[in-house]
Write a protein that holds these residues in place. Sequence first.
Motif, mmCIF file in Angstrom:
data_model
loop_
_atom_site.group_PDB
_atom_site.id
_atom_site.type_symbol
_atom_site.label_atom_id
_atom_site.label_comp_id
_atom_site.label_asym_id
_atom_site.label_seq_id
_atom_site.Cartn_x
_atom_site.Cartn_y
_atom_site.Cartn_z
ATOM 1 N N SER A 1 -5.904 -38.546 59.570
ATOM 2 C CA SER A 1 -5.987 -37.585 58.481
ATOM 3 C C SER A 1 -5.616 -36.210 59.014
ATOM 4 O O SER A 1 -5.919 -35.873 60.165
ATOM 5 N N VAL A 2 -4.947 -35.444 58.190
ATOM 6 C CA VAL A 2 -4.599 -34.075 58.566
ATOM 7 C C VAL A 2 -4.823 -33.176 57.358
ATOM 8 O O VAL A 2 -4.614 -33.581 56.226
ATOM 9 N N GLU A 3 -5.306 -31.982 57.657
ATOM 10 C CA GLU A 3 -5.521 -31.018 56.580
ATOM 11 C C GLU A 3 -4.675 -29.789 56.842
ATOM 12 O O GLU A 3 -4.704 -29.220 57.939
ATOM 13 N N PHE A 4 -3.902 -29.429 55.857
ATOM 14 C CA PHE A 4 -3.065 -28.240 55.937
ATOM 15 C C PHE A 4 -3.669 -27.130 55.079
ATOM 16 O O PHE A 4 -4.186 -27.387 53.987
ATOM 17 N N LYS A 5 -3.572 -25.925 55.573
ATOM 18 C CA LYS A 5 -3.942 -24.763 54.761
ATOM 19 C C LYS A 5 -2.660 -24.141 54.205
ATOM 20 O O LYS A 5 -1.716 -23.878 54.946
ATOM 21 N N ILE A 6 -2.653 -23.979 52.916
ATOM 22 C CA ILE A 6 -1.473 -23.376 52.287
ATOM 23 C C ILE A 6 -1.396 -21.910 52.705
ATOM 24 O O ILE A 6 -2.403 -21.184 52.690
ATOM 25 N N TYR A 7 -0.204 -21.512 53.119
ATOM 26 C CA TYR A 7 -0.006 -20.168 53.676
ATOM 27 C C TYR A 7 0.963 -19.443 52.753
ATOM 28 O O TYR A 7 2.166 -19.593 52.829
ATOM 29 N N ALA A 8 0.407 -18.720 51.826
ATOM 30 C CA ALA A 8 1.300 -18.072 50.869
ATOM 31 C C ALA A 8 0.616 -16.835 50.316
ATOM 32 O O ALA A 8 -0.597 -16.745 50.302
#
Lengths: 137, 120
Positions: free
Chosen positions: B113-120
């Motif tokens: 599992s991987v969690e990405f943080k949206i960077y915007a």
Amino acid sequence: MAANFKTPHDSTGTTVSFTPNAGVASNLTVTNLQYSLSSQSSSDELDVSHLGLTAGSQVLTQSRPLQGQSNGETGREIQVDYVGDEVFEDDTEGTLTLGGGINWSGEAKVTSSSLTLAVNDVIRGSVTFRIERKAVT
Amino acid sequence: MALPEPDYDSTDPAKSFGIPSAGITVSFGSKQITKITDLSWKKRGLLSKGRSAPWTDDAGSVSVTFMGTGPSANDWMALGTLVITGGGMDLNTPAICGEVSAKASLNGITSYSVEFKIYA
């Protein structure tokens, strides 16, 4: 007009026989049969389908890392209610054959059985078979 | 005689009740994430903290569980473009790779599992 073809709910003509590995075959007068068997190898398969598959694709399966014994049980059972005084010994192994409404034959083992004698009724019995995995050859 | 089949065809949009979760692809930078079994994303979940304009310090996140290839723990804090296509999940956004985890199952298969943080 009644249709002359077999409908899914018509269980007439169902036959059940059990032939022990050492003993005499029994042909049961069946009153009720509960059958649950989809695939003898299904318990050894993992569903590895994923979201990348397109709609309508076939489900992907993969063998489990560990396998059951080649002569082990599948965990699937067939329960038969019958009229008669046939007695089944627990743990008796043999060939179970179903005919009529469904056709199936395989190795099975008696896991439980009972007979009921009641006033003003015939002798009734119930036996449960556990389906065994076919030997890998 | 066989019973009539239900009037449902998952490949025919006109006979579907929703968007099939199928045919989904996910990539992060140059890495393709394959054999995905679970995917979710959320954007701007918190209420605004801004006084003069809507503003939040949580742009959202994307969670992916997969059995195949994808980011490893070495990709922690890597910045890339996360692209999701298909299954009504389309998203194209800069993201930062966060936590990567692995799970082994007895008599099963290992998933990540991987969690990405949206960077915007």
